[in-house]
Scaffold this motif. Structure first.
Motif, mmCIF file in Angstrom:
data_model
loop_
_atom_site.group_PDB
_atom_site.id
_atom_site.type_symbol
_atom_site.label_atom_id
_atom_site.label_comp_id
_atom_site.label_asym_id
_atom_site.label_seq_id
_atom_site.Cartn_x
_atom_site.Cartn_y
_atom_site.Cartn_z
ATOM 1 N N PHE A 143 0.846 -1.185 0.000
ATOM 2 C CA PHE A 143 0.000 0.000 0.000
ATOM 3 C C PHE A 143 0.882 1.235 0.000
ATOM 4 C CE2 PHE A 143 -2.441 3.253 2.458
ATOM 5 C CZ PHE A 143 -3.377 3.510 1.484
ATOM 6 N N ASP A 144 0.661 2.141 -0.987
ATOM 7 C CA ASP A 144 1.424 3.383 -1.106
ATOM 8 C C ASP A 144 0.456 4.557 -1.190
ATOM 9 O OD1 ASP A 144 3.541 1.672 -1.302
ATOM 10 O OD2 ASP A 144 3.973 2.076 -3.411
ATOM 11 N N VAL A 145 0.857 5.665 -0.576
ATOM 12 C CA VAL A 145 0.117 6.919 -0.687
ATOM 13 C C VAL A 145 1.105 8.026 -1.018
ATOM 14 C CG1 VAL A 145 -1.344 8.608 0.461
ATOM 15 C CG2 VAL A 145 -1.588 6.195 1.021
ATOM 16 N N ALA A 146 0.796 8.834 -2.018
ATOM 17 C CA ALA A 146 1.562 10.042 -2.333
ATOM 18 C C ALA A 146 0.612 11.231 -2.241
ATOM 19 C CB ALA A 146 2.167 9.957 -3.726
ATOM 20 N N PHE A 147 1.082 12.331 -1.660
ATOM 21 C CA PHE A 147 0.219 13.490 -1.436
ATOM 22 C C PHE A 147 1.044 14.763 -1.563
ATOM 23 C CE2 PHE A 147 -1.294 16.763 1.510
ATOM 24 C CZ PHE A 147 -2.583 16.963 1.039
ATOM 25 N N SER A 148 0.462 15.804 -2.189
ATOM 26 C CA SER A 148 1.120 17.105 -2.302
ATOM 27 C C SER A 148 0.065 18.192 -2.320
ATOM 28 C CB SER A 148 1.961 17.170 -3.580
ATOM 29 O OG SER A 148 2.610 18.423 -3.691
ATOM 30 N N ARG A 149 0.339 19.288 -1.590
ATOM 31 C CA ARG A 149 -0.642 20.380 -1.493
ATOM 32 C C ARG A 149 0.077 21.711 -1.337
ATOM 33 N NH1 ARG A 149 -5.580 20.857 2.919
ATOM 34 N NH2 ARG A 149 -6.191 22.995 2.425
ATOM 35 N N ASN A 150 -0.390 22.718 -2.060
ATOM 36 C CA ASN A 150 0.128 24.070 -1.901
ATOM 37 C C ASN A 150 -0.526 24.703 -0.679
ATOM 38 O OD1 ASN A 150 1.588 23.816 -4.349
ATOM 39 N ND2 ASN A 150 -0.276 24.331 -5.494
ATOM 40 N N ILE A 151 0.306 25.125 0.265
ATOM 41 C CA ILE A 151 -0.205 25.698 1.501
ATOM 42 C C ILE A 151 -0.429 27.201 1.360
ATOM 43 C CG2 ILE A 151 0.219 25.991 3.966
ATOM 44 C CD1 ILE A 151 -0.319 23.123 3.088
ATOM 45 N N TYR A 152 0.600 27.905 0.887
ATOM 46 C CA TYR A 152 0.484 29.351 0.744
ATOM 47 C C TYR A 152 1.505 29.822 -0.275
ATOM 48 C CZ TYR A 152 0.563 34.322 1.866
ATOM 49 O OH TYR A 152 0.511 35.698 1.787
ATOM 50 N N ARG A 153 1.031 30.460 -1.327
ATOM 51 C CA ARG A 153 1.882 30.992 -2.369
ATOM 52 C C ARG A 153 2.885 29.933 -2.847
ATOM 53 N NH1 ARG A 153 1.158 36.478 -3.042
ATOM 54 N NH2 ARG A 153 0.014 37.524 -1.371
ATOM 55 N N SER A 154 4.178 30.144 -2.552
ATOM 56 C CA SER A 154 5.204 29.227 -3.051
ATOM 57 C C SER A 154 5.576 28.141 -2.047
ATOM 58 C CB SER A 154 6.463 30.013 -3.442
ATOM 59 O OG SER A 154 6.192 30.860 -4.535
ATOM 60 N N LEU A 155 4.770 27.975 -1.015
ATOM 61 C CA LEU A 155 5.048 26.952 -0.009
ATOM 62 C C LEU A 155 4.218 25.709 -0.310
ATOM 63 C CD1 LEU A 155 6.367 26.031 2.649
ATOM 64 C CD2 LEU A 155 4.417 27.065 3.860
ATOM 65 N N ASN A 156 4.894 24.557 -0.395
ATOM 66 C CA ASN A 156 4.232 23.297 -0.701
ATOM 67 C C ASN A 156 4.641 22.252 0.325
ATOM 68 O OD1 ASN A 156 4.565 20.432 -2.051
ATOM 69 N ND2 ASN A 156 2.945 21.454 -3.193
ATOM 70 N N LEU A 157 3.699 21.438 0.738
ATOM 71 C CA LEU A 157 3.964 20.312 1.634
ATOM 72 C C LEU A 157 3.492 19.031 0.969
ATOM 73 C CD1 LEU A 157 2.837 21.700 5.119
ATOM 74 C CD2 LEU A 157 5.159 21.508 4.240
ATOM 75 N N GLY A 158 4.206 17.951 1.225
ATOM 76 C CA GLY A 158 3.822 16.662 0.674
ATOM 77 C C GLY A 158 4.329 15.526 1.534
ATOM 78 N N PHE A 159 3.832 14.327 1.257
ATOM 79 C CA PHE A 159 4.345 13.152 1.948
ATOM 80 C C PHE A 159 4.158 11.923 1.072
ATOM 81 C CE2 PHE A 159 -0.124 13.040 3.401
ATOM 82 C CZ PHE A 159 -0.449 11.710 3.212
ATOM 83 N N ASP A 160 4.946 10.914 1.356
ATOM 84 C CA ASP A 160 4.820 9.590 0.751
ATOM 85 C C ASP A 160 4.836 8.555 1.865
ATOM 86 O OD1 ASP A 160 5.140 9.753 -2.390
ATOM 87 O OD2 ASP A 160 6.562 11.191 -1.537
ATOM 88 N N PHE A 161 3.957 7.575 1.760
ATOM 89 C CA PHE A 161 3.850 6.527 2.775
ATOM 90 C C PHE A 161 3.802 5.182 2.066
ATOM 91 C CE2 PHE A 161 1.118 3.773 5.461
ATOM 92 C CZ PHE A 161 1.939 3.699 6.574
ATOM 93 N N HIS A 162 4.634 4.243 2.509
ATOM 94 C CA HIS A 162 4.714 2.926 1.870
ATOM 95 C C HIS A 162 4.670 1.831 2.940
ATOM 96 C CE1 HIS A 162 6.182 5.062 -1.737
ATOM 97 N NE2 HIS A 162 6.949 5.725 -0.897
ATOM 98 N N VAL A 163 3.853 0.820 2.693
ATOM 99 C CA VAL A 163 3.801 -0.370 3.547
ATOM 100 C C VAL A 163 3.872 -1.597 2.655
ATOM 101 C CG1 VAL A 163 2.461 -1.725 5.192
ATOM 102 C CG2 VAL A 163 2.427 0.748 5.339
ATOM 103 N N MET A 164 4.740 -2.529 3.000
ATOM 104 C CA MET A 164 4.852 -3.788 2.268
ATOM 105 C C MET A 164 4.875 -4.927 3.283
ATOM 106 S SD MET A 164 7.596 -4.979 -0.638
ATOM 107 C CE MET A 164 9.017 -4.489 0.322
ATOM 108 N N ASN A 165 3.914 -5.830 3.169
ATOM 109 C CA ASN A 165 3.811 -6.970 4.070
ATOM 110 C C ASN A 165 3.693 -8.239 3.230
ATOM 111 O OD1 ASN A 165 3.354 -8.027 6.902
ATOM 112 N ND2 ASN A 165 1.519 -8.790 5.881
ATOM 113 N N THR A 166 4.730 -9.090 3.283
ATOM 114 C CA THR A 166 4.794 -10.276 2.424
ATOM 115 C C THR A 166 5.165 -11.500 3.259
ATOM 116 O OG1 THR A 166 5.647 -8.818 0.686
ATOM 117 C CG2 THR A 166 5.722 -11.174 0.264
ATOM 118 N N PRO A 167 4.198 -12.325 3.643
ATOM 119 C CA PRO A 167 4.508 -13.500 4.478
ATOM 120 C C PRO A 167 5.424 -14.520 3.810
ATOM 121 C CG PRO A 167 2.181 -12.952 4.602
ATOM 122 C CD PRO A 167 2.756 -12.124 3.496
ATOM 123 N N GLY A 168 5.331 -14.676 2.485
ATOM 124 C CA GLY A 168 6.177 -15.641 1.795
ATOM 125 C C GLY A 168 5.610 -17.044 1.835
ATOM 126 N N ALA A 169 6.171 -17.920 1.007
ATOM 127 C CA ALA A 169 5.672 -19.295 0.888
ATOM 128 C C ALA A 169 6.322 -20.241 1.879
ATOM 129 C CB ALA A 169 5.898 -19.805 -0.536
#
Length: 636
Positions: A143-169
């Motif tokens: 599961f991945d999430v990418a996010f970006s938002r302009n807060i004020y004029r030339s100021l931008n905030l963003g984040f990326d979140f990644h989760v990987m869960n693989t039990p295997g065989a």
């Protein structure tokens, strides 16, 4: 199910709250305003190299979308432990040199980490977010999430979140990865000053089974339930934790035209004083290996504790870097004939392993020059020198000559000739290690790497050759102890990357031939290939786009290195030759407006060509499995 996957509803709620319309609109960047407002662009942190922000579009194509694993997005040519997220080894070494200066030396998990150098800074007109989810066999979830938002004029905030869960065989093959980054960017209206900052968090938790105990059980398919196969380790685990903070400022010394009538720095037409860039980096990483059964016989006799192995190394790095440059593009947007760069990096590193602490302080001056007398010819060079402590007197030099055969609009391709020289101390790990099963404290001679390369580019293909001479190559021998080969040997690699489009078919091919002459301590497959064939078709009057196809992966047999879990490293072995097996994946990629889907059956031919498919001895590759993925972009 992993507790991180259970956080999915909560994260979706936060995302829905975050993507409400911003309180104040940002003045659109001209590069964005000319395109549709939903287009998403990004740039990276190399601000000192360009006189303007070099914007790139995010990849929204279908071709290759089914390749979701972080490792294989970079390259298909890795030896792994048979499960997504497990540690790996490149089988095309020396293709991308590491930065100069102190290096601990274990890189078997780097591609799973979010690093400051790989982070994207988004440029958006509207709030942007993208969700990506993959469901695979044996309860695999990504599961991945990418996010970006302009807060004020030339100021931008963003984040990326990644989760990987693989039990295997197989028993104790589970991996669980979590990565998170927060980014911020700010630029003045005239772009004379800019600031980038990010915070990163990574956690890798991998169970270690030491491989299956009896290869014959797998190869003869004595049991279809892989989970009951005996394995070599019952309680071992590797845990990687990393946190980091990065900040970079730049300031143009010359006041650009239009900034004010009182400008005193822009003294005459065409003259610019360049740009100063300052960056600060902090990184703390711990690598912990635990095993409640250290006397299982899998390792040498324990030297610290017979009750429990707990080997934890902490690496702390602080870096300050100051660069002066006159970027490749002038203030008027025209390319510069002579591009210069000079700087110095101050580095402090600390390594703690059990009761041993070492401190390394270094200064690394560097310089680069790029000369472009004509638009069709460019000559560039770069060099650095290390001063202080462990790898003092390391040297690195690179030169490149690039020529367009014709003009930029109509040409017969681009030819590039490269030269590379590096003299460096082997990584810290090979000189100093203190664990429960392995201990060494020794000194090695500097390793020398001299290479020359030739590259030819066309619009749909790239072909090249690289020849290198290597001296004092350092590696782990068959006993998992470090060794150094003092004899010079050669490494030649020839490759072809092709991406032709023929009618409705798209072909993506990577072919490599490589040979090592003069030694047997570097073992690589002679021939590797990865070929993908895609068929493209519009559906429902262009409302949807379909792309079914298949990929084929193959490499010739060789004595692949074995894996040592307690060291997180690979070592030589002479008992098992692996390879000479095809891996075929079938997939269907589908795009409907801003949503992309893939349906794939991986390793379609498993069981039809014999059950001896390994890329690392003792670790079978996965059997055939169905997987499904979806990526969905949102705006506003």
């Amino acid at each position: 199910m992993s507790r991180h996957i259970r956080l999915l509803p909560f994260l979706l709620l936060l995302l829905s709250l975050a993507i409400q319309p911003p309180l104040s609109a940002q003045k659109p960047d001209s590069a964005v305003a000319r395109t549709d407002s939903s287009r998403v662009l990004y740039f990276t942190a190399d601000l000192e190299k360009h006189g303007k922000i070099l914007l790139r579009s995010i990849d929204t194509t279908l071709t290759g979308f089914q390749t979701y694993a972080p490792l294989y997005r970079y390259s298909p040519f890795f030896a792994t432990l048979g499960n997504t997220g497990q540690f790996y080894r490149s089988i095309t070494p020396f293709d991308h040199p590491l930065p100069s200066g102190f290096d601990y030396g274990i890189h078997s998990f780097d591609r799973y980490l979010i690093s400051s150098d790989s982070i994207r800074y988004y440029r958006v007109l509207k709030t942007y977010s993208e969700l990506f989810y993959v469901q695979g066999a044996k309860k695999e979830q990504n599961f991945d999430v990418a996010f970006s938002r302009n807060i004020y004029r030339s100021l931008n905030l963003g984040f990326d979140f990644h989760v990987m869960n693989t039990p295997g065989a197989y028993y104790r093959q589970k991996t669980n990865h979590v990565s998170f980054d927060v980014t911020s960017q700010y630029f003045t209206k005239n772009r004379r000053y800019g600031l980038l900052a990010n915070y990163t968090l990574n956690r890798i938790k991998n169970y270690e089974n030491g491989g299956i105990r009896y290869d014959s059980m797998f190869e003869n398919n004595l049991e279809s339930n892989r989970m009951i196969f005996p394995v070599n380790l019952q309680t071992a685990q590797n845990l990687i934790r990393e946190t980091g903070f990065y900040m970079k400022h730049y300031f143009d010394l010359t006041r650009h035209r239009g900034e004010g009538k009182d400008s005193t720095t822009h003294t005459r037409k065409g003259f610019e004083l360049g740009r100063f860039t300052y960056s600060f980096r902090y990184n703390r990483q711990t690598q912990t290996y635990t095993d409640n059964q250290p006397d299982s016989g899998f390792y040498p006799t324990p030297q610290i504790s017979v009750i429990k192995t707990y080997d934890s190394v902490a690496i702390i790095r602080l870096e300050n870097e100051l660069i002066w440059s006159n970027p490749s593009f002038r203030a008027d947007g025209k390319p510069r004939v002579m591009e210069l760069e000079a700087g110095i990096r101050q580095s402090y590193s600390e390594v703690a392993l059990h009761t041993r602490h070492r401190f390394i302080r270094q200064l690394i001056p560097f310089a680069a020059i790029t000369f472009t007398p004509f638009t069709s010819v460019q000559l560039s060079g770069r060099g650095d020198y290390v001063l202080g402590d462990y790898n003092t007197n390391d040297v690195s030099l690179q030169v490149r000559l690039r020529s367009v055969l014709g003009n930029q609009e109509r040409n017969a391709g681009i030819v590039t000739v490269t030269g590379d020289y590096r003299l460096s101390q082997p990584e810290w790990f090979y000189s100093h290690y203190f664990g429960n099963h392995y201990q060494w404290d020794t000194a090695w001679q500097k390793q020398s790497y001299v290479a020359a390369g030739f590259l030819y580019n066309l619009s749909f293909a790239e072909a090249g050759v690289n020849v290198a001479r290597i001296t004092n190559f350092t590696y782990l021998g068959s006993s998992s102890l470090p060794r150094q080969n003092t004899q010079e040997f050669g490494l030649m690699r020839i490759w072809l990357n092709a991406s032709p489009d023929l009618w409705r078919f798209r072909i993506r091919a990577k072919l490599i031939y490589q040979t090592v002459q003069g030694t047997s301590v570097l073992r690589l497959p002679a021939f590797l290939c990865h070929i993908g064939i895609y068929y493209s078709q519009h559906l429902f009057k262009g409302a949807a786009y379909l792309e079914p196809g298949f990929t084929v992966y193959y490499h010739t047999p060789y004595f692949a290195d074995q894996y040592n879990p307690s060291l997180r490293a690979f070592y030589l072995q002479d008992s098992r030759e692996i390879g000479d097996r095809f891996y075929i994946d079938f997939f269907i990629n589908l795009k409907i407006q801003r949503a992309r889907f893939f349906f794939t059956y991986t390793h379609l031919n498993a069981g039809f060509t014999g059950r001896d498919y390994y890329t690392t001895p003792g670790y079978p590759m996965p059997d055939g499995a169905f997987k499904f993925g979806i990526a969905w972009r949102f705006h506003d």
